[in-house]
Design an enzyme around this catalytic site. Structure first.
Site, PDB file in Angstrom:
ATOM      1  N   SER A  77       0.842  -1.207   0.000  1.00  0.00           N
ATOM      2  CA  SER A  77       0.000   0.000   0.000  1.00  0.00           C
ATOM      3  C   SER A  77       0.864   1.238   0.000  1.00  0.00           C
ATOM      4  O   SER A  77       1.939   1.264   0.617  1.00  0.00           O
ATOM      5  CB  SER A  77      -0.866   0.011   1.257  1.00  0.00           C
ATOM      6  OG  SER A  77      -1.465   1.282   1.407  1.00  0.00           O
TER       7      SER A  77
ATOM      8  N   TYR B  72      -0.962  -0.757   9.997  1.00  0.00           N
ATOM      9  CA  TYR B  72      -1.211  -1.118   8.596  1.00  0.00           C
ATOM     10  C   TYR B  72       0.005  -0.768   7.717  1.00  0.00           C
ATOM     11  O   TYR B  72       0.456  -1.578   6.899  1.00  0.00           O
ATOM     12  CB  TYR B  72      -2.457  -0.357   8.155  1.00  0.00           C
ATOM     13  CG  TYR B  72      -2.922  -0.557   6.747  1.00  0.00           C
ATOM     14  CD1 TYR B  72      -3.729  -1.640   6.411  1.00  0.00           C
ATOM     15  CD2 TYR B  72      -2.590   0.357   5.746  1.00  0.00           C
ATOM     16  CE1 TYR B  72      -4.189  -1.803   5.112  1.00  0.00           C
ATOM     17  CE2 TYR B  72      -3.044   0.203   4.454  1.00  0.00           C
ATOM     18  CZ  TYR B  72      -3.851  -0.880   4.143  1.00  0.00           C
ATOM     19  OH  TYR B  72      -4.302  -1.039   2.857  1.00  0.00           O
TER      20      TYR B  72
ATOM     21  N   LYS C  28       2.282  -3.376   5.682  1.00  0.00           N
ATOM     22  CA  LYS C  28       2.312  -3.288   4.217  1.00  0.00           C
ATOM     23  C   LYS C  28       3.739  -3.154   3.693  1.00  0.00           C
ATOM     24  O   LYS C  28       4.063  -3.673   2.619  1.00  0.00           O
ATOM     25  CB  LYS C  28       1.453  -2.104   3.748  1.00  0.00           C
ATOM     26  CG  LYS C  28      -0.051  -2.340   3.884  1.00  0.00           C
ATOM     27  CD  LYS C  28      -0.481  -3.618   3.189  1.00  0.00           C
ATOM     28  CE  LYS C  28      -1.951  -3.645   2.813  1.00  0.00           C
ATOM     29  NZ  LYS C  28      -2.357  -4.976   2.292  1.00  0.00           N
TER      30      LYS C  28
HETATM   31  P1  NAI Z   1     -12.219  -4.863   1.135  1.00  0.00           P
HETATM   32  O1  NAI Z   1     -12.511  -4.679   2.588  1.00  0.00           O
HETATM   33  O2  NAI Z   1     -13.292  -4.558   0.154  1.00  0.00           O
HETATM   34  O3  NAI Z   1     -11.693  -6.317   0.853  1.00  0.00           O
HETATM   35  C1  NAI Z   1     -10.858  -7.019   1.723  1.00  0.00           C
HETATM   36  C2  NAI Z   1     -11.344  -8.447   1.805  1.00  0.00           C
HETATM   37  O4  NAI Z   1     -10.447  -9.207   2.619  1.00  0.00           O
HETATM   38  C3  NAI Z   1     -12.725  -8.559   2.464  1.00  0.00           C
HETATM   39  O5  NAI Z   1     -13.603  -9.272   1.618  1.00  0.00           O
HETATM   40  C4  NAI Z   1     -12.460  -9.299   3.752  1.00  0.00           C
HETATM   41  O6  NAI Z   1     -13.534 -10.137   4.170  1.00  0.00           O
HETATM   42  C5  NAI Z   1     -11.207 -10.087   3.404  1.00  0.00           C
HETATM   43  N1  NAI Z   1     -10.478 -10.496   4.591  1.00  0.00           N
HETATM   44  C6  NAI Z   1     -10.302  -9.789   5.737  1.00  0.00           C
HETATM   45  N2  NAI Z   1      -9.623 -10.516   6.627  1.00  0.00           N
HETATM   46  C7  NAI Z   1      -9.373 -11.709   6.041  1.00  0.00           C
HETATM   47  C8  NAI Z   1      -8.697 -12.882   6.466  1.00  0.00           C
HETATM   48  N3  NAI Z   1      -8.169 -12.954   7.696  1.00  0.00           N
HETATM   49  N4  NAI Z   1      -8.603 -13.930   5.609  1.00  0.00           N
HETATM   50  C9  NAI Z   1      -9.129 -13.854   4.365  1.00  0.00           C
HETATM   51  N5  NAI Z   1      -9.801 -12.764   3.917  1.00  0.00           N
HETATM   52  C10 NAI Z   1      -9.910 -11.704   4.745  1.00  0.00           C
HETATM   53  O7  NAI Z   1     -10.943  -3.939   0.850  1.00  0.00           O
HETATM   54  P2  NAI Z   1     -10.075  -3.694  -0.498  1.00  0.00           P
HETATM   55  O8  NAI Z   1      -9.904  -2.233  -0.621  1.00  0.00           O
HETATM   56  O9  NAI Z   1     -10.610  -4.471  -1.619  1.00  0.00           O
HETATM   57  O10 NAI Z   1      -8.669  -4.278  -0.017  1.00  0.00           O
HETATM   58  C11 NAI Z   1      -7.995  -5.334  -0.665  1.00  0.00           C
HETATM   59  C12 NAI Z   1      -6.510  -5.234  -0.364  1.00  0.00           C
HETATM   60  O11 NAI Z   1      -5.984  -4.048  -0.960  1.00  0.00           O
HETATM   61  C13 NAI Z   1      -6.177  -5.128   1.127  1.00  0.00           C
HETATM   62  O12 NAI Z   1      -5.003  -5.847   1.407  1.00  0.00           O
HETATM   63  C14 NAI Z   1      -5.954  -3.660   1.313  1.00  0.00           C
HETATM   64  O13 NAI Z   1      -5.156  -3.384   2.442  1.00  0.00           O
HETATM   65  C15 NAI Z   1      -5.281  -3.303   0.014  1.00  0.00           C
HETATM   66  N6  NAI Z   1      -5.283  -1.904  -0.343  1.00  0.00           N
HETATM   67  C16 NAI Z   1      -6.440  -1.283  -0.748  1.00  0.00           C
HETATM   68  C17 NAI Z   1      -6.401   0.034  -1.118  1.00  0.00           C
HETATM   69  C18 NAI Z   1      -7.608   0.731  -1.657  1.00  0.00           C
HETATM   70  O14 NAI Z   1      -7.466   1.882  -2.127  1.00  0.00           O
HETATM   71  N7  NAI Z   1      -8.796   0.127  -1.625  1.00  0.00           N
HETATM   72  C19 NAI Z   1      -5.172   0.841  -1.038  1.00  0.00           C
HETATM   73  C20 NAI Z   1      -4.011   0.075  -0.649  1.00  0.00           C
HETATM   74  C21 NAI Z   1      -4.095  -1.241  -0.311  1.00  0.00           C
END
Ligand code: NAI
Length: 296
Positions: free
Chosen positions: A152, A165, A169
């Site tokens: 990230s 976080y 990351k």
């Molecule tokens: P989101 O919250 O929509 O998706 C994350 C998913 O991970 C959720 O479906 C959740 O249930 C699942 N999850 C959580 N804990 C878990 C576990 N212990 N085991 C398996 N699955 C688990 O969020 P998003 O934005 O789609 O995030 C996806 C990745 O991208 C994350 O790693 C986040 O930190 C990263 N990220 C997102 C950014 C953004 O702008 N949306 C920016 C930088 C990084």
């Protein structure tokens, strides 16, 4: 060039929502058999709901693709092994691991409990290590693998209220740097993604107009490329979002050789020169940098 994933088996962790869902849909639409991992649960990792993964599997199947659900937490060692086992049981092998699962427990550092610190590190950093470690022997044995970890810009550049976080990351960048070297001989390419997308993780930070420009599916082409046979890059960090794609890397300045007698006053007197980045070098291993420190 048409990138395809026929006969490839992929795991996408946290694929029930947001970015993971978009990555899973794209890989499946191009022929990959996909394990859609997601325990469900809220943005902070509390709770659970099988519907998150099941809905995405249903979407993939409705579009003619192949997928199975898995509900384990990446933060649990046995769960991580079971995610990999799900791929083997359902599809016979594994080629691609997209470590995407994530949660948020934001607070300014003094107000952050160490339990919330631990849990964020557990999901992002250790969860990625657990799943990748379970997958690695299969990839190594078949001498083919594509692994993506989700870093990230919060870790790479900093963000207030995210010491847990951001630390987790950036730990993933170190993880990728080491695995690049270990995977090279086995055609295992390991890369880090720094995405920007409108998801439930970021929806309260942006206006609806901005969110519309930052759909998760605008990030997935980068991930799919990193998962492809065509990808020969490894150990790199890739930014993607809103149709923008770029590469990020660490570089080191020319430095100043003050000599072993240098005192703290010498450092103070030369701090601008020490900080100078007008010319830079990219070292690809720690020993390359040590050679430079030694003047080699
Ligand atoms: P989101 O919250 O929509 O998706 C994350 C998913 O991970 C959720 O479906 C959740 O249930 C699942 N999850 C959580 N804990 C878990 C576990 N212990 N085991 C398996 N699955 C688990 O969020 P998003 O934005 O789609 O995030 C996806 C990745 O991208 C994350 O790693 C986040 O930190 C990263 N990220 C997102 C950014 C953004 O702008 N949306 C920016 C930088 C990084």
């Amino acid at each position: 060039m048409t990138i395809r994933f026929d006969n490839r088996v992929a795991i996408v962790t946290g694929a029930g929502n947001g970015l993971g869902r978009a990555h899973a849909l794209l890989l499946a639409s191009r022929g990959a058999k996909v394990v859609v991992n997601d325990p469900g649960g809220a943005r902070d990792g509390r709770g659970g709901d099988h519907a998150a993964a099941d809905k995405v599997v249903a979407e993939i199947k409705a579009a003619g693709g192949q997928a199975v659900s898995n509900y384990d937490s990446v933060a649990d060692k046995a769960g991580a092994r079971n995610i990999v086992q799900t791929a083997v049981d359902a599809f016979g092998t594994l080629d691609i691991v997209v470590n995407n699962a994530g949660i948020l427990r934001d607070k300014s550092f003094p107000n952050m409990t160490m339990e919330d610190f631990d849990f964020v590190v557990q999901v992002h950093f250790l969860g990625t290590a657990y799943v990748t470690h379970a997958a690695w022997p299969i990839l190594r044995q078949k001498a083919y693998g594509r692994v993506v970890v989700t870093s990230s810009n919060s870790g790479i550049y900093g963000n207030f209220g995210q010491a847990n976080y951001a630390g987790a990351k950036l730990a993933l960048v170190g993880f990728v740097n080491a695995l690049r070297l270990e995977g090279a001989k086995y055609n295992i390419m390991v890369n880090a993604l720094a995405p920007v997308a409108g998801t439930r993780m970021t929806e309260d930070l942006m206006t609806p107009e901005v969110l519309a420009k930052m759909k998760p599916e605008f990030v997935s082409p980068m991930v799919a490329y990193l998962c492809s046979e065509q990808c020969q890059h490894s150990g790199d960090i890739w930014a993607a979002g809103a149709g923008y794609f770029s590469r990020i890397e660490y570089r080191e300045g020319p430095g100043v050789r003050l000599g072993p007698q240098a005192t703290v006053d010498d450092v103070a007197a030369n701090i601008e020169k020490i900080a100078d980045l007008s010319t830079t070098v990219r070292y690809r291993t720690s020993s390359e940098e040590v050679q430079a420190v030694l003047g080699g």
